[in-house]
Design a protein around this motif. Structure first.
Motif, mmCIF file in Angstrom:
data_model
loop_
_atom_site.group_PDB
_atom_site.id
_atom_site.type_symbol
_atom_site.label_atom_id
_atom_site.label_comp_id
_atom_site.label_asym_id
_atom_site.label_seq_id
_atom_site.Cartn_x
_atom_site.Cartn_y
_atom_site.Cartn_z
ATOM 1 N N PHE A 10 0.804 -1.220 0.000
ATOM 2 C CA PHE A 10 0.000 0.000 0.000
ATOM 3 C C PHE A 10 0.842 1.277 0.000
ATOM 4 O O PHE A 10 0.285 2.373 0.007
ATOM 5 C CB PHE A 10 -0.933 0.002 1.219
ATOM 6 N N VAL A 11 2.161 1.145 -0.010
ATOM 7 C CA VAL A 11 3.019 2.336 0.076
ATOM 8 C C VAL A 11 3.318 2.960 -1.288
ATOM 9 O O VAL A 11 3.136 4.166 -1.462
ATOM 10 C CB VAL A 11 4.321 2.010 0.843
ATOM 11 N N PRO A 12 3.757 2.194 -2.296
ATOM 12 C CA PRO A 12 4.101 2.828 -3.586
ATOM 13 C C PRO A 12 2.847 3.114 -4.423
ATOM 14 O O PRO A 12 2.503 2.378 -5.353
ATOM 15 C CB PRO A 12 5.007 1.783 -4.245
ATOM 16 N N ASP A 13 2.167 4.188 -4.094
ATOM 17 C CA ASP A 13 0.838 4.471 -4.664
ATOM 18 C C ASP A 13 0.856 4.677 -6.174
ATOM 19 O O ASP A 13 0.113 4.032 -6.917
ATOM 20 C CB ASP A 13 0.229 5.703 -3.986
ATOM 21 N N SER A 14 1.668 5.610 -6.645
ATOM 22 C CA SER A 14 1.649 5.957 -8.071
ATOM 23 C C SER A 14 2.111 4.818 -8.982
ATOM 24 O O SER A 14 1.454 4.539 -9.991
ATOM 25 C CB SER A 14 2.487 7.208 -8.323
ATOM 26 N N PRO A 15 3.228 4.132 -8.672
ATOM 27 C CA PRO A 15 3.613 3.029 -9.559
ATOM 28 C C PRO A 15 2.608 1.883 -9.562
ATOM 29 O O PRO A 15 2.434 1.219 -10.583
ATOM 30 C CB PRO A 15 4.975 2.584 -9.021
ATOM 31 N N THR A 16 1.927 1.670 -8.442
ATOM 32 C CA THR A 16 0.889 0.640 -8.431
ATOM 33 C C THR A 16 -0.285 1.060 -9.299
ATOM 34 O O THR A 16 -0.876 0.234 -10.007
ATOM 35 C CB THR A 16 0.426 0.350 -6.990
ATOM 36 N N ALA A 17 -0.612 2.353 -9.303
ATOM 37 C CA ALA A 17 -1.670 2.864 -10.178
ATOM 38 C C ALA A 17 -1.309 2.640 -11.642
ATOM 39 O O ALA A 17 -2.143 2.174 -12.438
ATOM 40 C CB ALA A 17 -1.903 4.353 -9.911
ATOM 41 N N SER A 18 -0.084 2.961 -12.017
ATOM 42 C CA SER A 18 0.317 2.758 -13.415
ATOM 43 C C SER A 18 0.422 1.270 -13.741
ATOM 44 O O SER A 18 0.183 0.868 -14.890
ATOM 45 C CB SER A 18 1.632 3.485 -13.724
ATOM 46 N N LEU A 19 0.740 0.439 -12.739
ATOM 47 C CA LEU A 19 0.751 -1.008 -12.956
ATOM 48 C C LEU A 19 -0.654 -1.521 -13.276
ATOM 49 O O LEU A 19 -0.830 -2.360 -14.167
ATOM 50 C CB LEU A 19 1.307 -1.730 -11.732
ATOM 51 N N PHE A 20 -1.655 -0.997 -12.568
ATOM 52 C CA PHE A 20 -3.038 -1.361 -12.890
ATOM 53 C C PHE A 20 -3.344 -1.022 -14.356
ATOM 54 O O PHE A 20 -3.976 -1.801 -15.067
ATOM 55 C CB PHE A 20 -4.024 -0.612 -11.985
ATOM 56 N N PHE A 21 -2.869 0.138 -14.806
ATOM 57 C CA PHE A 21 -3.144 0.563 -16.172
ATOM 58 C C PHE A 21 -2.376 -0.283 -17.180
ATOM 59 O O PHE A 21 -2.838 -0.487 -18.304
ATOM 60 C CB PHE A 21 -2.816 2.039 -16.350
ATOM 61 N N VAL A 22 -1.202 -0.773 -16.803
ATOM 62 C CA VAL A 22 -0.464 -1.698 -17.670
ATOM 63 C C VAL A 22 -1.337 -2.909 -17.993
ATOM 64 O O VAL A 22 -1.421 -3.344 -19.153
ATOM 65 C CB VAL A 22 0.866 -2.133 -17.004
ATOM 66 N N PHE A 23 -2.018 -3.448 -16.970
ATOM 67 C CA PHE A 23 -2.906 -4.590 -17.198
ATOM 68 C C PHE A 23 -4.085 -4.215 -18.096
ATOM 69 O O PHE A 23 -4.534 -5.022 -18.916
ATOM 70 C CB PHE A 23 -3.401 -5.150 -15.869
#
Length: 198
Positions: free
Chosen positions: A46-59
């Motif tokens: 739950f800490v790296p918010d922005s890269p996790t958001a872009s990872l969701f968009f990668v999918f």
């Protein structure tokens, strides 16, 4: 608008967007490397918010390239891309106002996070989210806010420590606005007003 949708559907453009988002995701996780090294393991997702958001968009993009939709990732992507895109811009502007200076990385982050928010919104017309997808994404997002501002795992912005309670309040309502935006597009899909990406 038809010309814009034609570009957004273009497979070369989608491949380019995929590469950019993968690179941005990797850079984002590296940016959080120091904070993650000090984070209890239970909080790490739950800490790296922005890269996790872009990872969701990668999918989401991978699904488009496969001529499919993965609605749960779409719901997670639209909420988190807009939220953390706007959030990072506001935090960097606040840093500039409070400290009187902003390194070049801060300006780069404003541009890249603005692009994050924009792509999350532009592609929403192709999403096939239902209410339950948005509900799951909303739980993830609000839970993340609790981790950040109750358990104090928020992203480190030097000079803004005195404003953390205000930032937490702003972040909560930003989450609510982004959930409302996702709900709007879920309703559009339910009413068959969304477009097909392939």
């Amino acid at each position: 608008m038809d010309f814009l949708y034609l570009i957004l559907r273009n497979r070369f453009f989608l491949w380019a967007l995929l590469i950019v988002n993968i690179a941005g995701t990797i850079y984002g996780y590296i940016w959080y490397e120091y904070q993650l090294a000090q984070t209890p393991a239970i909080f790490i997702p739950f800490v790296p918010d922005s890269p996790t958001a872009s990872l969701f968009f990668v999918f989401v993009i991978v699904a488009f390239l496969l001529k499919r939709n993965w609605p749960l990732f779409e719901a997670l992507a639209i909420i988190t891309l807009i939220k953390y895109g706007v959030w990072a811009i506001v935090m960097n502007i606040l840093t500039l106002k409070v400290t009187g200076e902003l390194p070049w990385e801060g300006y780069m982050l404003m541009v890249s996070h603005g692009a994050m928010a924009l792509q999350g919104l532009l592609y929403a017309v192709f999403y096939k989210m239902k209410w339950w997808h948005v509900a799951v994404a909303a739980i993830w997002t609000l839970h993340n806010d609790v981790i950040d501002y109750v358990y104090m795992q928020y992203p480190n912005y030097p000079g803004l420590e005195a404003y953390i309670s205000h930032i937490g309040y702003f972040t909560f309502w930003l989450s609510i606005v982004c959930i409302a935006i996702a709900s709007y597009f879920a309703r559009q899909y339910q009413q068959r007003r969304t477009l097909t990406i392939y």
